[in-house]
Write a protein that holds these residues in place. Structure first.
Motif, PDB file in Angstrom:
ATOM      1  N   GLU A   1       0.804  -1.221   0.000  1.00 20.53           N
ATOM      2  CA  GLU A   1       0.000   0.000   0.000  1.00 20.53           C
ATOM      3  C   GLU A   1       0.837   1.272   0.000  1.00 20.53           C
ATOM      4  O   GLU A   1       0.314   2.357  -0.244  1.00 20.53           O
TER       5      GLU A   1
ATOM      6  N   SER B   1      -0.347  -9.357   4.532  1.00 18.06           N
ATOM      7  CA  SER B   1      -1.602  -9.920   4.047  1.00 18.06           C
ATOM      8  C   SER B   1      -2.117  -9.125   2.849  1.00 18.06           C
ATOM      9  O   SER B   1      -2.128  -7.889   2.881  1.00 18.06           O
TER      10      SER B   1
ATOM     11  N   ARG C   1      -5.149  -8.940   1.991  1.00 22.96           N
ATOM     12  CA  ARG C   1      -6.512  -8.507   2.304  1.00 22.96           C
ATOM     13  C   ARG C   1      -6.565  -7.391   3.329  1.00 22.96           C
ATOM     14  O   ARG C   1      -7.569  -6.681   3.435  1.00 22.96           O
ATOM     15  N   ASP C   2      -5.476  -7.226   4.089  1.00 26.73           N
ATOM     16  CA  ASP C   2      -5.456  -6.243   5.166  1.00 26.73           C
ATOM     17  C   ASP C   2      -4.023  -5.787   5.369  1.00 26.73           C
ATOM     18  O   ASP C   2      -3.197  -6.555   5.867  1.00 26.73           O
TER      19      ASP C   2
ATOM     20  N   ASN D   1      -2.642  -4.060   7.491  1.00 25.86           N
ATOM     21  CA  ASN D   1      -2.159  -4.024   8.867  1.00 25.86           C
ATOM     22  C   ASN D   1      -1.682  -5.379   9.361  1.00 25.86           C
ATOM     23  O   ASN D   1      -1.033  -5.477  10.398  1.00 25.86           O
ATOM     24  N   THR D   2      -2.016  -6.442   8.646  1.00 25.60           N
ATOM     25  CA  THR D   2      -1.714  -7.795   9.100  1.00 25.60           C
ATOM     26  C   THR D   2      -0.435  -8.316   8.451  1.00 25.60           C
ATOM     27  O   THR D   2      -0.290  -8.303   7.229  1.00 25.60           O
TER      28      THR D   2
ATOM     29  N   THR E   1      -1.553  -7.691  13.750  1.00 25.26           N
ATOM     30  CA  THR E   1      -2.646  -6.971  13.097  1.00 25.26           C
ATOM     31  C   THR E   1      -2.493  -5.457  13.222  1.00 25.26           C
ATOM     32  O   THR E   1      -3.421  -4.709  12.920  1.00 25.26           O
TER      33      THR E   1
ATOM     34  N   ARG F   1       0.595  -3.781  12.077  1.00 21.72           N
ATOM     35  CA  ARG F   1       1.810  -3.452  11.327  1.00 21.72           C
ATOM     36  C   ARG F   1       3.082  -3.713  12.143  1.00 21.72           C
ATOM     37  O   ARG F   1       4.057  -2.989  12.044  1.00 21.72           O
TER      38      ARG F   1
END
Length: 365
Positions: free
Chosen positions: A213, A255, A257-258, A260-261, A288, A290
């Protein structure tokens, strides 16, 4: 979808559907695991490149070629998803290929191979010919590069491409330096803010990950622990040190999908301690936030945690993702619930191992 699992290779594959083939790098070649579809059992279809210690596997997604680097044997290419192979090492003057990677420049594809002794080679014709990139060998401070185990040669253990700029590559020399290029490998410079005179080990780089990201956000596993950078590697903060359960982190994946994970795998202590303890105390952990806090995510792995997790990768697809892990006992595990649980999908393989990591962890006969 085809995925791969290797100690120093590609740790993320993307596709439209869950993987039905997994290529596993081992001490004695590459095992081909297959299944008919999601939820079905995996079957070991046998070993290819028999007798070669595979260090890294990379699947180039545009043309679908698979490349494999060997500890002693150069580089190999497969056009059929890893079933048959041909050698593609012309121009690679060093026999030990530790890591391989790719960068897309529009329709053109650049391939890279990192070696021991530490150097970098580039191919612009899909591996048919390779040219050494002299900047790595010319790095100032190279005289300090070394490795604890004989023959004490440093190697390019890892390389990571910036997904937003194909000319930006991070290369980790174990043990030596974190290098960066912004011109596709023609010139390299050192990022050394993380290194301190009080460190017990000298610039022991394991893996660098660019956050999908935000390309300025980097994560780096080392012998000192886990570092994070918010400025493309100019400065670093140690966020997990040697006191953590994974005191010697190696693999880390974000991840899909997320953001932060994170998933991280490694040993309790450095490999130098395994000869006495006979245990790696291997752990997989999940964060979860970072990397600020972590929880154990090893359910389903060996209770004694003796074998080390030497490879971890992810296959990401439309409806989810699958994590894979391979250990020094030659066992492969998979998780399809975000590392809540792991299931053994193959065993009896040769050790999945970087170098000779497997030796002090073998069961007594």
């Amino acid at each position: 979808m085809i995925a791969c699992l290797s100690p120093n290779g590609q740790n993320l594959n993307r596709g439209d559907a869950a993987p039905t083939r997994l290529l596993v790098a081992t001490l004695k070649g590459i095992n081909v695991l297959e299944r008919s579809g999601p939820g079905s059992a995996w079957t070991d279809r046998g070993r290819v490149l028999d007798g070669l210690h595979c260090s890294s596997i990379m699947i180039e997604p545009k043309r679908g070629g698979v490349f494999a680097g060997m500890h002693s044997g150069g580089l190999y290419f497969s056009a059929d998803g890893g079933l048959t192979w041909e050698k593609r090492s012309d121009g690679i003057t060093i026999n030990q290929v530790f890591c391989v990677g790719y960068a897309h420049h529009g329709d053109k594809i650049a391939l890279y191979a990192g070696t021991e002794p530490a150097s970098m080679f580039r191919s612009d014709d899909y591996g048919k010919n390779w040219i050494e990139q002299p900047g790595v060998k010319e790095t100032k401070g190279r005289d300090k590069w070394s490795f604890p185990s004989p023959p004490h040669e440093a190697h390019v253990k890892t390389m990571t491409m910036d997904p937003r700029d194909p000319n930006v590559i991070y290369a980790g020399v174990e043990q030596g330096d974190l290098l960066k290029t912004t011109d596709g490998g023609a010139t390299w410079f050192v990022l050394d803010d993380f290194s301190k005179p009080t460190d017990w080990t000298y610039r022991d780089i394991h893996l660098v990950v660019v956050h999908p990201e935000n390309s300025a956000e980097l994560y780096m596993t080392t012998g000192m622990g886990l570092y994070r950078s918010h400025d493309s590697g100019a400065t670093w903060t140690l966020i997990v040190d040697n006191s953590f359960a994974i005191g010697y982190p190696d693999h880390i994946i974000v991840s899909p999908r997320d953001g932060n994970t994170l998933f991280m795998a490694g040993a309790g202590e450095n490999p130098g301690t395994w000869r006495e303890s006979k245990s790696a105390r291997a752990t997989i952990a999940r964060s979860t936030d970072r990397g600020v806090t972590w929880v154990d995510a090893s359910k389903g792995l060996p209770a004694d945690r003796r074998p080390n997790i030497e490879a971890m990768s992810m296959a990401a697809y439309k409806d989810g993702f699958t994590l894979f892990a391979g250990d020094t006992d030659g066992i492969v595990y998979a998780s399809e619930d975000g590392a809540e649980t792991w299931t053994r999908i193959a065993g009896g393989l040769a050790p999945v191992t970087k170098g000779n990591h497997y030796r002090p962890l073998q069961r007594a006969s």
